[in-house]
Design a protein around this motif. Structure first.
Motif, mmCIF file in Angstrom:
data_model
loop_
_atom_site.group_PDB
_atom_site.id
_atom_site.type_symbol
_atom_site.label_atom_id
_atom_site.label_comp_id
_atom_site.label_asym_id
_atom_site.label_seq_id
_atom_site.Cartn_x
_atom_site.Cartn_y
_atom_site.Cartn_z
ATOM 1 N N LEU D 98 10.519 4.637 -29.298
ATOM 2 C CA LEU D 98 9.457 4.865 -30.281
ATOM 3 C C LEU D 98 10.041 5.032 -31.677
ATOM 4 C CD1 LEU D 98 6.956 7.135 -28.369
ATOM 5 C CD2 LEU D 98 6.574 4.839 -29.230
ATOM 6 N N ARG D 99 11.207 5.676 -31.746
ATOM 7 C CA ARG D 99 11.851 5.809 -33.057
ATOM 8 C C ARG D 99 12.189 4.442 -33.635
ATOM 9 N NH1 ARG D 99 16.192 10.750 -32.654
ATOM 10 N NH2 ARG D 99 14.702 12.456 -32.699
ATOM 11 N N VAL D 100 12.696 3.553 -32.784
ATOM 12 C CA VAL D 100 13.007 2.208 -33.266
ATOM 13 C C VAL D 100 11.743 1.530 -33.755
ATOM 14 C CG1 VAL D 100 13.719 -0.086 -32.527
ATOM 15 C CG2 VAL D 100 15.079 1.885 -31.918
ATOM 16 N N ILE D 101 10.652 1.675 -32.975
ATOM 17 C CA ILE D 101 9.388 1.042 -33.375
ATOM 18 C C ILE D 101 8.955 1.567 -34.734
ATOM 19 C CG2 ILE D 101 6.927 0.987 -32.836
ATOM 20 C CD1 ILE D 101 7.704 0.769 -29.899
ATOM 21 N N TRP D 229 26.554 -6.837 -43.454
ATOM 22 C CA TRP D 229 26.793 -5.435 -43.101
ATOM 23 C C TRP D 229 25.461 -4.777 -42.886
ATOM 24 C CZ3 TRP D 229 30.255 -1.937 -41.668
ATOM 25 C CH2 TRP D 229 29.940 -0.589 -41.839
ATOM 26 N N ASP D 230 25.241 -4.368 -41.659
ATOM 27 C CA ASP D 230 23.991 -3.704 -41.318
ATOM 28 C C ASP D 230 24.351 -2.652 -40.288
ATOM 29 O OD1 ASP D 230 21.555 -2.961 -40.090
ATOM 30 O OD2 ASP D 230 20.626 -4.776 -40.896
ATOM 31 N N ILE D 231 23.995 -1.416 -40.563
ATOM 32 C CA ILE D 231 24.429 -0.341 -39.670
ATOM 33 C C ILE D 231 23.829 -0.493 -38.282
ATOM 34 C CG2 ILE D 231 24.442 2.176 -39.410
ATOM 35 C CD1 ILE D 231 24.390 2.215 -42.485
ATOM 36 N N ARG D 232 22.679 -1.172 -38.220
ATOM 37 C CA ARG D 232 22.098 -1.404 -36.897
ATOM 38 C C ARG D 232 23.046 -2.220 -36.015
ATOM 39 N NH1 ARG D 232 16.553 -4.017 -38.571
ATOM 40 N NH2 ARG D 232 17.914 -4.888 -40.166
ATOM 41 N N LYS D 233 23.879 -3.066 -36.644
ATOM 42 C CA LYS D 233 24.870 -3.833 -35.882
ATOM 43 C C LYS D 233 26.248 -3.182 -35.963
ATOM 44 C CE LYS D 233 22.820 -7.857 -34.697
ATOM 45 N NZ LYS D 233 22.505 -8.187 -33.308
ATOM 46 N N ALA D 234 26.585 -2.655 -37.135
ATOM 47 C CA ALA D 234 27.952 -2.175 -37.348
ATOM 48 C C ALA D 234 28.205 -0.862 -36.611
ATOM 49 C CB ALA D 234 28.196 -2.000 -38.840
ATOM 50 N N TYR D 237 22.821 2.716 -33.568
ATOM 51 C CA TYR D 237 22.248 3.998 -33.185
ATOM 52 C C TYR D 237 20.998 3.710 -32.381
ATOM 53 C CZ TYR D 237 19.658 2.808 -37.424
ATOM 54 O OH TYR D 237 18.923 2.163 -38.365
ATOM 55 N N LEU D 238 20.442 4.767 -31.777
ATOM 56 C CA LEU D 238 19.267 4.607 -30.912
ATOM 57 C C LEU D 238 19.512 3.483 -29.915
ATOM 58 C CD1 LEU D 238 16.436 5.101 -33.540
ATOM 59 C CD2 LEU D 238 17.402 6.775 -31.984
ATOM 60 N N VAL D 239 18.595 2.528 -29.816
ATOM 61 C CA VAL D 239 18.764 1.487 -28.806
ATOM 62 C C VAL D 239 18.920 0.128 -29.458
ATOM 63 C CG1 VAL D 239 17.603 2.662 -26.931
ATOM 64 C CG2 VAL D 239 16.249 1.442 -28.612
ATOM 65 N N TYR D 240 19.440 0.098 -30.690
ATOM 66 C CA TYR D 240 19.536 -1.185 -31.367
ATOM 67 C C TYR D 240 20.493 -2.133 -30.664
ATOM 68 C CZ TYR D 240 16.653 -0.080 -35.367
ATOM 69 O OH TYR D 240 15.592 0.213 -36.168
ATOM 70 N N ASP D 241 21.448 -1.587 -29.891
ATOM 71 C CA ASP D 241 22.364 -2.493 -29.206
ATOM 72 C C ASP D 241 21.692 -3.199 -28.036
ATOM 73 O OD1 ASP D 241 22.090 -0.073 -28.100
ATOM 74 O OD2 ASP D 241 24.207 0.303 -27.686
ATOM 75 N N LYS D 242 20.498 -2.760 -27.645
ATOM 76 C CA LYS D 242 19.798 -3.451 -26.550
ATOM 77 C C LYS D 242 18.803 -4.479 -27.075
ATOM 78 C CE LYS D 242 19.997 0.690 -23.721
ATOM 79 N NZ LYS D 242 19.204 1.851 -23.385
ATOM 80 N N LEU D 243 18.717 -4.610 -28.388
ATOM 81 C CA LEU D 243 17.704 -5.501 -28.958
ATOM 82 C C LEU D 243 18.381 -6.666 -29.668
ATOM 83 C CD1 LEU D 243 15.618 -2.622 -30.493
ATOM 84 C CD2 LEU D 243 14.987 -3.945 -28.508
ATOM 85 N N ASN D 244 17.690 -7.794 -29.640
ATOM 86 C CA ASN D 244 18.227 -9.005 -30.252
ATOM 87 C C ASN D 244 17.635 -9.195 -31.637
ATOM 88 O OD1 ASN D 244 20.066 -10.298 -28.605
ATOM 89 N ND2 ASN D 244 18.430 -10.894 -27.192
ATOM 90 N N ALA D 300 28.592 16.959 -39.451
ATOM 91 C CA ALA D 300 28.256 15.654 -38.884
ATOM 92 C C ALA D 300 27.635 14.806 -39.965
ATOM 93 C CB ALA D 300 27.288 15.798 -37.717
ATOM 94 N N TYR D 301 27.872 13.492 -39.838
ATOM 95 C CA TYR D 301 27.263 12.543 -40.772
ATOM 96 C C TYR D 301 26.442 11.568 -39.948
ATOM 97 C CZ TYR D 301 26.807 8.861 -44.264
ATOM 98 O OH TYR D 301 26.298 7.930 -45.124
ATOM 99 N N GLY D 302 25.156 11.625 -40.109
ATOM 100 C CA GLY D 302 24.287 10.683 -39.404
ATOM 101 C C GLY D 302 23.762 9.667 -40.381
ATOM 102 N N HIS D 303 23.929 8.401 -40.070
ATOM 103 C CA HIS D 303 23.448 7.406 -41.015
ATOM 104 C C HIS D 303 22.669 6.330 -40.289
ATOM 105 C CE1 HIS D 303 27.307 4.775 -40.581
ATOM 106 N NE2 HIS D 303 26.925 5.288 -39.461
ATOM 107 N N ILE D 304 21.697 5.762 -40.988
ATOM 108 C CA ILE D 304 20.915 4.679 -40.416
ATOM 109 C C ILE D 304 20.758 3.602 -41.474
ATOM 110 C CG2 ILE D 304 19.593 6.182 -38.900
ATOM 111 C CD1 ILE D 304 17.271 5.686 -40.934
ATOM 112 N N GLU D 305 20.292 2.453 -41.023
ATOM 113 C CA GLU D 305 19.970 1.383 -41.953
ATOM 114 C C GLU D 305 18.519 1.570 -42.369
ATOM 115 O OE1 GLU D 305 22.170 -0.845 -43.048
ATOM 116 O OE2 GLU D 305 20.687 -1.816 -44.328
ATOM 117 N N ALA D 306 18.320 2.300 -43.446
ATOM 118 C CA ALA D 306 16.976 2.479 -43.975
ATOM 119 C C ALA D 306 16.569 1.176 -44.670
ATOM 120 C CB ALA D 306 16.965 3.645 -44.952
ATOM 121 N N PRO D 307 15.288 0.996 -44.961
ATOM 122 C CA PRO D 307 14.880 -0.255 -45.622
ATOM 123 C C PRO D 307 15.649 -0.531 -46.900
ATOM 124 C CG PRO D 307 12.966 0.953 -44.922
ATOM 125 C CD PRO D 307 14.128 1.810 -44.599
ATOM 126 N N LYS D 308 16.072 0.513 -47.602
ATOM 127 C CA LYS D 308 16.724 0.291 -48.888
ATOM 128 C C LYS D 308 18.231 0.286 -48.789
ATOM 129 C CE LYS D 308 12.795 2.059 -51.253
ATOM 130 N NZ LYS D 308 11.946 1.994 -50.049
#
Lengths: 167, 363, 200, 367
Positions: D98-101, D229-234, D237-244, D300-308
């Motif tokens: 749901l977070r990914v959605i 460079w996109d943190i979703r690939k690099a 986090y979450l389940v981005y590695d299960k998505l194409n 801890a440093y938590g980072h995501i690929e935000a839209p910006k």
């Protein structure tokens, strides 16, 4: 009635043109001077209308007000000290003497010239076609001077383009 | 000298301009709203028809601010100098021709004055409004206003040339500078005989009246409304009305010069003032359509477009018209077909060339 | 790779075609607000809190969980050794409606409200005392963290169904129970009223 | 012929229609050519990082909504990810999906705003923007359905989500996902080949690959310059590695590339949404945690690929109920530092759309 109206119009326009021309010279604020120059051009266009020269009046506004005065304004906007005007300089006295001499000589020439006068009423007719014929008619017109002037203008345009062309 | 004629036409023109300007403001807001899937103003009166009145009341009641460091005289004169020419233009517009009309017949052409140099008059007068804008930009003592004024000068002076050259084609065909004569000669609308001329004129006129995509003078996102940034209250209203009056003027001139004025196409129905009105609204709708679609061009692209695209095309157009004038009469439809083809071909070729020489600077 | 074709005006023509298509055939999506209203989400965190004096034990958990410290509670002990809130004030002018107070209440005594029209002329009237905080009139609790209310509220209208309520196109969902306990906020927000907009 | 001209200094902002908030640019012009540009920030400074030190971990979540207020859900997400990393908290799989959605819905919504306002700065009279708003409105409806608010969601919680989605959410989202590609096609029809847009954006506001990396830019600004460079690939986090999905990259680094990257990212987000809806498992949405979260001592440093771009929260815990220190790496701020290098030598109008193409939100720049 119409004559009186034309006379009134002539005097009003004459006063306006001379007055604004004087103001152009005397005002310190360059921008306002340029605006008054425009009003001077207008008054002169009005004078053309009273003479029945409708084409010339329109061209006067189109060229002098619409193009030349506007470019003048653009130049003034780019100047830094436009509000303060031009400072006094040592050329002032010389310029004054030269202009007085010019005025005297012009008045003298006007007085000496034997102007052709007509007593017949000139009909107010459209002048556009007449001007066109005069300029471009092969026999009675001024085709050669017209074309020479065109070539001169073309050369000026090309020269301007060459001058500002990016290196 | 028929004084009654003058007085009646002054009243008619003022009424015509003011009512149509008011309704243009409403039409623009409603139509652009519809383009954007909105409703537009619909609260004041049925379908919002009283919105312009409400706007006028609001703007009249606003505080009249004169910033402290402005050149007061010039600042106050500027709105008048901008607004007046837009109304003056209508002095030469023929609202209906002489002869049989739809509802009533006229002995002479219904215009305030049928000047022999009508076309020149229009261009001469419309070039004055630039002076007003420059005065406003200068006198406001504001950097955005100054930038706006500089853009105005560059834009107006540049676009006047292709515009006049495009209309010269019409003048050549009609053989007259008088607008009444031009309408008389339009057995078929001149837009068919002069498609390229119409294209150039329309783009030039869009730029002259500061409409999108050439609305650099106002450019809200860049120079924050440009020259009228320091104006408020009635003085601003003058600019605002002047802008719409000019849009109305351009729509009217386009209708008269290219769409046959008060005539119904091919004379299928008797001519009437109503056809002129319909054509005016049609042209204005196209202006709104363009406005609600296109982004603004940049100032150097604007100049490049005028000098490298419109000017050569207008010269070619003038040459073509002159060459076609040599032909014997009677070839109307072949000439229409030829001109439409040539217009499309020339625009495409020149657009391609315009891109290649870097006029639009596409990397 | 971005497209690098040079175009000759067809891009502008395509754009013009799209806008005229919208002009002619697309429905207007404006909702004319005071007359037409959308049904808000069942979980809306509207701009007032609804307090249930019966259930409140004056434990002050809500006041502690508020990030802004907006909830002011003064308590006294009753003879039967339970506590009662003498003062229960909420400053709506400073509230950011995060809903953490509702989430933290262990006795379901405080709810988010469903209304969204609470503008006033002065800031003092944004501080709401406990007499005005109870459910009354159009001050009705929403289903935020209160599933028992959520079931009874009318379904939200969604633009994706043309502004109609979300239940219209999803027949697999059973229609909600009759809104008996928690009535919808006002008569105007009935879904039938709303449907006028979608077909416009 | 060299004319001596006088440069003029113009203060664009803090009240200017195109600075996207209270942002000020001190611009030195020569005519309309920009000679120098100095961004002046801080008009919207609210001390969010300091406020975090006096709020509990949960109480800080609504404040993160106010950073990038056009993508609040991703701010929530980055923060809770950092706290979960700090406290080694597991998140149930349904919550992860749901977070990914939510994050991808937010990305579409934010990119729609970014592109729309950029075109608006370009002078298109609101039409593209309003067409994009229409789609954004549908997303906001869905966000409202899930969490009751349309702008400040406060939906993520440490260890999961505040609610499960209501039953009518997924059908509506499916309908949106099936319709959205058509709408993106429409935007492309309106904008992609528009000659004026091409002329305004191609080769304008170029940020070179090296400069983009050196200035630590991220998000569409970096990808527009051609860096994949996109943190979703690099750093999935979450389940981005299960998505194409694919990462679009530009070539030149001009405004058009950034615009194009955003348009393609929207398509990719729709693709991610399709897969996530399909794979969405049933189950819990929140790990049971004590009311006051007290992560162990550490950082801890938590980072995501935000839209910006890369949105990171760097949190230090001293086992208290509030962070000892919370630093926010805001993508807008760091992308904005490259503005001067992009616009010097261009014209006034270019500076405006370059700023629009960076897609700043002042709430995040000033914090």
């Amino acid at each position: 009635m119409q004559d009186a109206g034309l006379s009134i119009a002539f005097w009003l326009l004459a006063i306006a043109s001379v007055g604004s021309a004087l103001a152009v010279v005397l005002l310190r604020n360059v921008f306002r001077a340029a605006l008054l120059l425009i009003s001077c051009f207008f008054a002169i266009a009005g004078l053309f209308v009273t003479l029945g020269a409708d084409f010339l009046a329109m061209v006067q506004i189109l060229v002098y007000v619409g193009a030349i005065a506007i470019l003048l304004l653009l130049g003034i906007m780019l100047t830094k000290e436009a509000m303060r005007g031009s400072p006094f300089s040592r050329w002032q006295v010389g310029a004054g003497i030269a202009s007085v001499l010019l005025l005297i000589s012009m008045i003298w020439v006007f007085n000496q010239t034997d102007w052709p006068k007509t007593n017949t009423e000139v009909a107010l007719e459209p002048t556009t076609a007449a001007i066109g014929l005069k300029l471009l008619d092969m026999d009675a017109g001024f085709v050669l001077p017209f074309e020479i002037a065109s070539i001169l203008l073309l050369a000026a345009v090309i020269g301007a383009i060459v001058l500002v062309k990016e290196k | 000298m028929d004084w009654l004629h003058w007085i009646i036409y002054v009243v008619i023109i003022l009424a015509f301009v003011l009512t149509l300007v008011m309704s243009f403001i409403l039409i623009e807001r409603r139509v652009v709203g519809r383009f954007q899937l909105r409703l537009g103003p619909n609260r004041v009166g049925p379908q919002g028809i009283l919105q312009p009145v409400a706007d006028a009341v609001k703007i009249l009641l606003k505080e009249d601010i004169i910033p402290s460091k402005v050149d007061r005289v010039v600042h106050l004169l500027a709105p008048i100098v901008t607004f007046a020419p837009a109304v003056l233009i209508f002095a030469v517009i023929p609202f209906q021709q002489a002869g049989n009309g739809l509802f009533f017949d006229l002995k002479s052409t219904a215009s305030m004055v049928d000047l022999d140099v009508g076309v020149l008059f229009i261009f001469a007068i419309s070039s004055i409004s630039v002076v007003g804008l420059v005065m406003a930009g200068w006198a406001s003592n504001n950097k955005y206003a100054l930038l706006g004024a500089m853009r105005t000068i560059a834009q107006m002076v540049s676009y006047e040339i292709p515009m006049v050259l495009a209309v010269l084609g019409i003048v050549l065909i009609a053989g007259s500078l008088s607008l009444a004569d031009i309408v008389d000669k339009q057995n078929i609308p001149f837009i068919l005989l002069q498609p390229l001329g119409f294209f150039i004129y329309f783009l030039g006129a869009t730029a002259e009246m500061n409409r999108s995509p050439f609305d650099l003078l106002e450019a809200e996102s860049e120079i924050v409304a440009g020259v009228n940034i320091e104006y408020s209250g009635m003085k601003f209203a003058m600019f605002f009305l002047g802008e719409y009056a000019y849009a109305l003027a351009v729509s009217t001139i386009t209708s008269v010069l290219f769409l046959g004025g008060a005539k119904f196409p091919w004379g299928l129905l008797p001519q009437s003032f109503i056809w002129l009105l319909v054509k005016i609204l049609l042209v204005f709708f196209v202006i709104l359509w363009i406005r609600s679609t296109l982004p603004r061009v940049r100032v150097d692209q604007l100049m490049g477009f005028a000098w490298k695209f419109l000017l050569p095309l207008s010269l070619i157009n003038l040459f073509l018209v002159a060459a076609e004038g040599m032909l014997p009469s009677g070839f109307t439809w072949p000439i229409v077909a030829l001109n439409v083809t040539l217009a499309v071909a020339l625009v495409v070729i020149w657009a391609n060339r315009f891109y290649r020489v870097g006029g639009a600077k596409v990397a | 790779m971005p497209d690098n074709r040079i175009s000759l005006g067809q891009g502008i023509l395509k754009g013009l075609a799209l806008t005229i298509k919208h002009f002619i055939s697309r429905p207007i999506i404006t909702v004319q607000y005071p007359e037409e209203r959308l049904v808000t989400s069942r979980r809306i965190r509207g701009c007032d809190l609804v307090w249930d004096s019966e259930r409140c034990t004056a434990c002050c958990t809500c006041a502690k969980s508020c990030p802004q410290g907006n909830i002011h509670i003064e308590t006294k002990v009753r003879p039967d050794n339970t506590r009662e809130a003498v003062v229960f004030e909420i400053d709506h002018g400073r509230s950011m409606f995060c809903g953490l107070c509702v989430e933290s209440c262990p006795f379901d005594a405080i709810h988010m409200g469903r209304s969204y029209e609470r503008a006033t002329y002065n800031r003092d009237s944004l501080v709401i005392p406990k007499e005005k905080l109870v459910a009354q009139g159009d001050r009705q609790p929403s289903g935020y963290f209160r599933p028992q209310f959520e079931e009874t509220l009318p379904p939200q209208s969604l633009l994706i169904y043309g502004g109609k309520s979300s239940e219209v196109k999803t027949p697999e969902n059973p229609p909600p129970q009759s809104p008996a306990t928690a009535a919808p906020v006002s008569e105007k927000k009935e879904p039938a009223e709303r449907e006028k907009v979608g077909v416009k | 012929m060299a004319l001596k001209t006088e440069p003029i200094v113009v203060n664009m902002g803090p009240q200017h229609p195109s600075t996207h908030g209270v942002f000020r640019m001190r611009v030195t012009f020569d005519g309309e050519i920009i000679k120098d540009l100095e961004p002046v920030m801080g008009y919207l400074h609210r001390g969010v990082e300091k406020l975090a030190e006096s709020r509990t971990y949960t109480q800080f979540i609504p404040l993160t909504d106010r950073l990038d207020y056009l993508a609040s859900m991703t701010n929530n997400l980055a923060y809770v990810l950092a706290v979960e990393k700090l406290g080694n908290i597991e998140v149930p799989p349904r919550a992860q999906y749901l977070r990914v959605i939510m994050a991808e819905m937010m990305r579409i919504s934010s990119h729609l705003m970014a592109v729309g306002f950029m075109i608006n700065d370009m002078g298109a009279f609101y039409t593209p923007l309003l067409y994009m708003y229409r789609e954004r409105e549908k997303l906001l409806d869905l966000f409202e359905m899930v969490c009751g608010q349309r702008l400040t969601y406060n939906y993520m919680r440490i260890g999961g989500l505040s609610h499960d989605v209501p039953p009518e959410f997924l059908p509506a989202l499916k309908k949106f996902v099936s319709e959205m590609p058509g709408f993106i096609d429409e935007y492309d029809q309106l904008l992609k080949e528009n000659e004026i847009l091409l002329a305004r954006t191609k080769g304008v506001g170029i940020l070179s690959k090296e400069l983009a990396i050196n200035s630590s830019a991220s998000g569409p600004v970096l990808r527009g310059s051609g860096v994949k460079w996109d943190i979703r690939k690099a750093d999935p986090y979450l389940v981005y590695d299960k998505l194409n999905f694919e990462i679009p990259t530009g070539t030149v680094g001009d405004i058009y590339d950034r615009y194009w990257v955003r348009m393609v990212e929207m398509r990719q987000s729709v693709r991610i949404l399709e897969q996530a809806i399909e794979q969405l498992p049933a189950g819990e949405i929140r790990t049971a945690l004590p009311h006051l979260v007290r992560p162990p001592c550490g950082e801890a440093y938590g980072h995501i690929e935000a839209p910006k771009g890369e949105l990171g929260f760097y949190i230090i815990s001293d086992t208290g109920v509030a962070p000892y220190r919370c630093h926010i790496r805001a993508p807008s701020l760091i992308n904005l530092t490259a503005l001067k290098d992009m616009v010097v030598g261009l014209m006034l109008a270019d500076a405006i759309i370059t700023l629009g193409s960076i897609d700043i939100v002042l709430g995040e720049v000033d914090r």
